[in-house]
Motif scaffolding. Structure first.
Motif, PDB file in Angstrom:
ATOM      1  N   GLY A 112       0.804  -1.223   0.000  1.00  0.00           N
ATOM      2  CA  GLY A 112       0.000   0.000   0.000  1.00  0.00           C
ATOM      3  C   GLY A 112       0.832   1.265   0.000  1.00  0.00           C
ATOM      4  O   GLY A 112       0.283   2.375  -0.064  1.00  0.00           O
ATOM      5  N   ILE A 113       2.164   1.117   0.082  1.00  0.00           N
ATOM      6  CA  ILE A 113       3.027   2.304   0.114  1.00  0.00           C
ATOM      7  C   ILE A 113       2.862   3.132  -1.156  1.00  0.00           C
ATOM      8  O   ILE A 113       2.833   4.367  -1.118  1.00  0.00           O
ATOM      9  N   THR A 114       2.752   2.468  -2.300  1.00  0.00           N
ATOM     10  CA  THR A 114       2.578   3.186  -3.571  1.00  0.00           C
ATOM     11  C   THR A 114       1.322   4.048  -3.542  1.00  0.00           C
ATOM     12  O   THR A 114       1.331   5.206  -3.969  1.00  0.00           O
ATOM     13  N   LEU A 115       0.234   3.476  -3.029  1.00  0.00           N
ATOM     14  CA  LEU A 115      -1.014   4.230  -2.935  1.00  0.00           C
ATOM     15  C   LEU A 115      -0.871   5.380  -1.936  1.00  0.00           C
ATOM     16  O   LEU A 115      -1.422   6.470  -2.144  1.00  0.00           O
ATOM     17  N   LEU A 116      -0.127   5.159  -0.871  1.00  0.00           N
ATOM     18  CA  LEU A 116       0.116   6.222   0.109  1.00  0.00           C
ATOM     19  C   LEU A 116       0.867   7.379  -0.537  1.00  0.00           C
ATOM     20  O   LEU A 116       0.482   8.551  -0.382  1.00  0.00           O
ATOM     21  N   ILE A 117       1.933   7.072  -1.257  1.00  0.00           N
ATOM     22  CA  ILE A 117       2.721   8.120  -1.914  1.00  0.00           C
ATOM     23  C   ILE A 117       1.866   8.869  -2.930  1.00  0.00           C
ATOM     24  O   ILE A 117       1.989  10.093  -3.106  1.00  0.00           O
ATOM     25  N   GLU A 118       0.976   8.148  -3.600  1.00  0.00           N
ATOM     26  CA  GLU A 118       0.078   8.771  -4.570  1.00  0.00           C
ATOM     27  C   GLU A 118      -0.760   9.865  -3.903  1.00  0.00           C
ATOM     28  O   GLU A 118      -0.992  10.934  -4.480  1.00  0.00           O
ATOM     29  N   GLN A 119      -1.202   9.588  -2.685  1.00  0.00           N
ATOM     30  CA  GLN A 119      -2.008  10.583  -1.968  1.00  0.00           C
ATOM     31  C   GLN A 119      -1.142  11.768  -1.518  1.00  0.00           C
ATOM     32  O   GLN A 119      -1.612  12.906  -1.490  1.00  0.00           O
ATOM     33  N   LEU A 120       0.106  11.496  -1.155  1.00  0.00           N
ATOM     34  CA  LEU A 120       1.001  12.591  -0.773  1.00  0.00           C
ATOM     35  C   LEU A 120       1.199  13.560  -1.930  1.00  0.00           C
ATOM     36  O   LEU A 120       1.389  14.762  -1.729  1.00  0.00           O
ATOM     37  N   ARG A 121       1.170  13.037  -3.131  1.00  0.00           N
ATOM     38  CA  ARG A 121       1.383  13.871  -4.313  1.00  0.00           C
ATOM     39  C   ARG A 121       0.094  14.478  -4.857  1.00  0.00           C
ATOM     40  O   ARG A 121       0.124  15.254  -5.814  1.00  0.00           O
ATOM     41  N   SER A 122      -1.029  14.119  -4.274  1.00  0.00           N
ATOM     42  CA  SER A 122      -2.310  14.613  -4.778  1.00  0.00           C
ATOM     43  C   SER A 122      -2.422  16.119  -4.606  1.00  0.00           C
ATOM     44  O   SER A 122      -2.012  16.673  -3.583  1.00  0.00           O
ATOM     45  N   PRO A 123      -2.982  16.793  -5.590  1.00  0.00           N
ATOM     46  CA  PRO A 123      -3.185  18.244  -5.434  1.00  0.00           C
ATOM     47  C   PRO A 123      -4.275  18.576  -4.411  1.00  0.00           C
ATOM     48  O   PRO A 123      -4.360  19.719  -3.963  1.00  0.00           O
ATOM     49  N   GLU A 124      -5.079  17.582  -4.058  1.00  0.00           N
ATOM     50  CA  GLU A 124      -6.151  17.816  -3.087  1.00  0.00           C
ATOM     51  C   GLU A 124      -5.583  17.810  -1.675  1.00  0.00           C
ATOM     52  O   GLU A 124      -4.940  16.852  -1.243  1.00  0.00           O
ATOM     53  N   LYS A 125      -5.845  18.879  -0.966  1.00  0.00           N
ATOM     54  CA  LYS A 125      -5.307  19.033   0.386  1.00  0.00           C
ATOM     55  C   LYS A 125      -5.801  17.931   1.315  1.00  0.00           C
ATOM     56  O   LYS A 125      -5.048  17.418   2.154  1.00  0.00           O
TER      57      LYS A 125
END
Length: 708
Positions: A225-238
């Motif tokens: 799930g780390i990949t999905l976690l990093i994806e959220q860190l990079r999300s433009p949505e606060k």
């Protein structure tokens, strides 16, 4: 939604995944019979409610029929459900299921909630039907209840319902699915949980449910799930970024720490700083070299965040890097590094700083000395050596550090620095250091004794004064004796410092000393001494008889009318029969008559409210009751006024004294009508029918003069 109804929905969530007790609690049959008798009687609803509550402890299957009868009762249903939710056995399940056939609205929702709490698998079929109920709130309650039950059938129902669920219900269906997924995780069925989370993530559900599902999907996958976690860190949505930060803090294992460390450089400075904070909240697995690297290079915001983070996760290995940053030309970075160096834990850190001290020079020397003081590292020899430095900032830092580190044996060193500083510019720092060291000594009496001896040995008057200032800060019996002795001196400078220190003393044992000084013939500071004595009587918590005695002595010792008026203030603040007699006596002093009259009447009002008859004393003093009429009262200043007539009318009595409800005019009159300006209270009144008018400065005693 009605508050009580919402409470019925929300409370069971606290227990959604709490299984019923594996073994039934042993109940008291005798108590159960007594409680059932209450339910079967005509007792008030409150008594029946209490009986239901107790049946949660002493109820068994035998109690179910009587409890079930209360399920249609709007007043008692929630109380009956408290017991039905915990009574073991199928009887309670059957009663709740049966009740769903006849109830509706709020009562139906309550029963549905209870079925969910009991995780009744046999209720899945009827709850499945209710998910499609035209009443949105009933449908929502059924969806959440199915989630609490969470078996295969309940999960299947919710997953199918989510596809075409109307918007008002899809949030509850998603909530139910979250509960199902949590049960799958608890049962080592992560793959099934992931399927559920992923379904919710792609469904048309409220954002909050999407966030919950995303968190679940990340954690259920573990390291995958780390990949999905990093994806959220990079999300433009606060909101997704914030979700990623909170999820990172609870992520299991250490693999995620490496990924977080690598991600810092990919984020903008604001986000990078927040990620550093999240990494630090994982102190057992944080990648320390990554924090150190971020502290040394990169955007300033990230560097400061990393430097601050090292105060929590850093160790001796980070000292060198932090020392370098603490000498940086950027004040913000330097201050952050200094603060972190002061907070780093570990004896190795102390040892490393102390080891660097002897060979250090210039700015590094000043910094290390400052850290020695902040961390209270024993380095007296090196600090004394630093006092010979040609640099003022080094000597000042050394004195400050000595003030924070010397023990009782080292106190003479600082006394000597105050007595004979090597350079005149070091005198102030030496005095400050001596005071800092003295007030932290564990044995303050021994400290005061040593300082007192230094006062006796001092030849120069300014040195005696300085040492007395320190003694006053230490406090205690020996300090009081030394300061009191100075006050008895014939030297005005010693009288000055003594009475000033005693006037601020924090213990009541200074009172006799102050009184003695106030009575000394020719003492230059008699007035200050008596004021200090009166202050103790006014401010300290004292036995009533002691305060009364002090007031009497103060009135005798005071030489000036102004000081005697201060005693009257104390008498008025602590009304009793003794203070009343003293105030009556003060009426005979011409310079005190106006203030004493107000004090007498104020105390009289207080005593009268307690049932004490003071009519004769007032009459003998020439103070008679009068008819008081408040005609008009206005309070304020040039920028604003307010009518306070009604307030004064309520407070008027049969004496010409108006006592307000609070300590200030502003509080008593409901606010400040003219902030920042001088205010007056103007009152038009009648006393025994005679009209009068008076104006009072803000906070003054409201004593209405008798009209001519």
């Amino acid at each position: 939604m009605h508050i009580k109804y919402f409470y019925c929905l929300a409370l069971p969530l606290l227990f959604a995944l709490t299984p019923l007790a594996a073994e039934p609690i042993k109940v008291s049959a005798e108590k159960e019979m007594e409680l059932l008798a209450v339910l079967q009687s005509d007792a008030p609803a409150a008594d029946k409610a209490l009986a239901c509550k107790k049946l949660a402890i002493d109820g068994s299957a035998a109690a179910v029929p009587d409890l079930a009868k209360l399920l249609p009762d709007p007043q008692l249903q929630s109380w009956a459900r408290i017991a039905l939710e915990v009574i073991p056995g199928p009887e309670a399940d059957e009663a709740l299921r049966k009740a769903t056939q006849s109830l509706e609205g709020r009562l139906l929702i309550g029963v549905i909630n209870s079925l969910g709490v009991r995780r009744d698998a046999k209720a899945v079929e009827l709850l499945t039907k209710r998910v499609a109920d035209k009443d949105v709130e009933v449908a929502s309650a059924a969806a959440v209840a199915l989630g609490r039950i969470g078996d295969a059938a309940a999960t299947k129902t919710l997953r199918e319902a989510l596809v075409n669920a109307p918007k008002p219900v899809n949030s509850a269906i998603a909530e139910g699915l979250m509960l199902c997924a949590e049960q799958r995780l608890a049962g080592d069925k992560a793959a099934e949980a992931i399927e559920i989370y992923d379904q919710v993530r792609i469904a048309q559900v409220p954002n909050q449910r999407f966030l919950e599902a995303t968190r679940g999907a990340i954690l259920a996958r573990k390291d995958e799930g780390i990949t999905l976690l990093i994806e959220q860190l990079r999300s433009p949505e606060k909101r997704l970024f914030q979700l990623a930060l909170s999820t990172a803090r609870e992520f299991p294992g250490s693999a995620v720490d490496k990924a977080l460390a690598e991600e810092v450089a990919n984020l903008n400075p604001d986000r990078g700083a927040l990620l550093i904070a999240a990494m630090t909240d994982r102190p057992n697995t944080v990648v320390l070299p990554a924090i150190v690297k971020a502290a040394g290079t990169g955007p300033k915001e990230v560097r400061i965040a990393a430097i601050t983070a090292l105060s929590r996760v850093g160790d001796a290995s980070t000292v060198s890097a932090l020392l370098e940053t603490a000498l940086d030309g950027d004040a913000d970075l330097a201050d952050a590094a200094k603060a972190t160096l002061a907070e780093l834990s570990g004896e190795k850190v102390d040892s490393q700083i102390a080891a660097l001290l002897p060979a250090a020079t210039g700015k590094q020397l000043s910094l290390l000395i400052e850290l020695v003081g902040a961390r209270r590292i024993e380095a007296t020899a090196a600090l004394l050596k630093a006092l010979d430095s040609n640099e003022t900032n080094v000597r000042t830092a050394a004195l400050t550090a000595l003030g924070e580190t010397v023990d009782a044996k080292g106190l003479p060193v600082l006394i000597a620095q105050v007595a004979t500083p090597k350079r005149a510019e070091d005198a102030a720092a030496a005095e400050k250091a001596l005071k800092a060291a003295s007030i932290r000594m564990p044995d303050r009496e021994a400290c005061a004794a040593e300082l007192s001896a230094a006062v006796d040995n001092a030849k120069a008057l300014p040195l005696k004064v300085k040492l007395l200032e320190v003694i006053g800060a230490v406090g205690g019996k020996k300090a009081l004796a030394a300061v009191g002795m100075a006050g008895k001196s014939s030297v005005p400078e010693l009288q000055d410092v003594s009475t000033r220190l005693l006037g601020e003393w924090t213990t009541e044992d200074a009172a006799p000393v102050l009184l003695e000084l106030a009575k000394m013939p020719g003492h230059k500071y008699q007035g200050r001494a008596i004021k200090g004595y009166i202050r103790i009587a006014r401010q300290f918590v004292l036995p009533e008889d002691l305060r009364n005695e002090m007031c009497a002595k103060a009135m005798d010792a005071a030489k000036q009318p102004g000081d005697k008026k201060l005693v009257l203030v104390v008498l008025q603040r602590y009304p009793n029969e003794s203070t009343f007699k003293m105030a009556l006596a003060a009426l005979k002093v011409a310079d005190l008559k106006a203030e004493a009259t107000g004090t007498v009447m104020s105390i009289a009002q207080s005593l009268a409210s307690k049932g004490v008859d003071v009519k004769d004393q007032l009459a003998n003093a020439g103070i008679e009751k009068v008819k008081v009429e408040i005609l008009k009262a206005e309070y304020g200043g040039d920028s604003g006024k307010k009518d306070v007539t009604a307030i004064l009318q309520r407070q008027a009595t049969d004496l010409p004294l108006i006592t307000l409800t609070d300590t200030t005019y502003n509080k008593s009159f409901g606010g400040d009508p003219a902030p920042g300006s001088d205010k007056r209270l103007k009152v038009q009144y009648k006393l025994n029918g005679k009209p009068g008018e008076a104006t009072f400065a803000e906070g003054a005693l409201i004593l209405l003069p008798m009209p001519n």
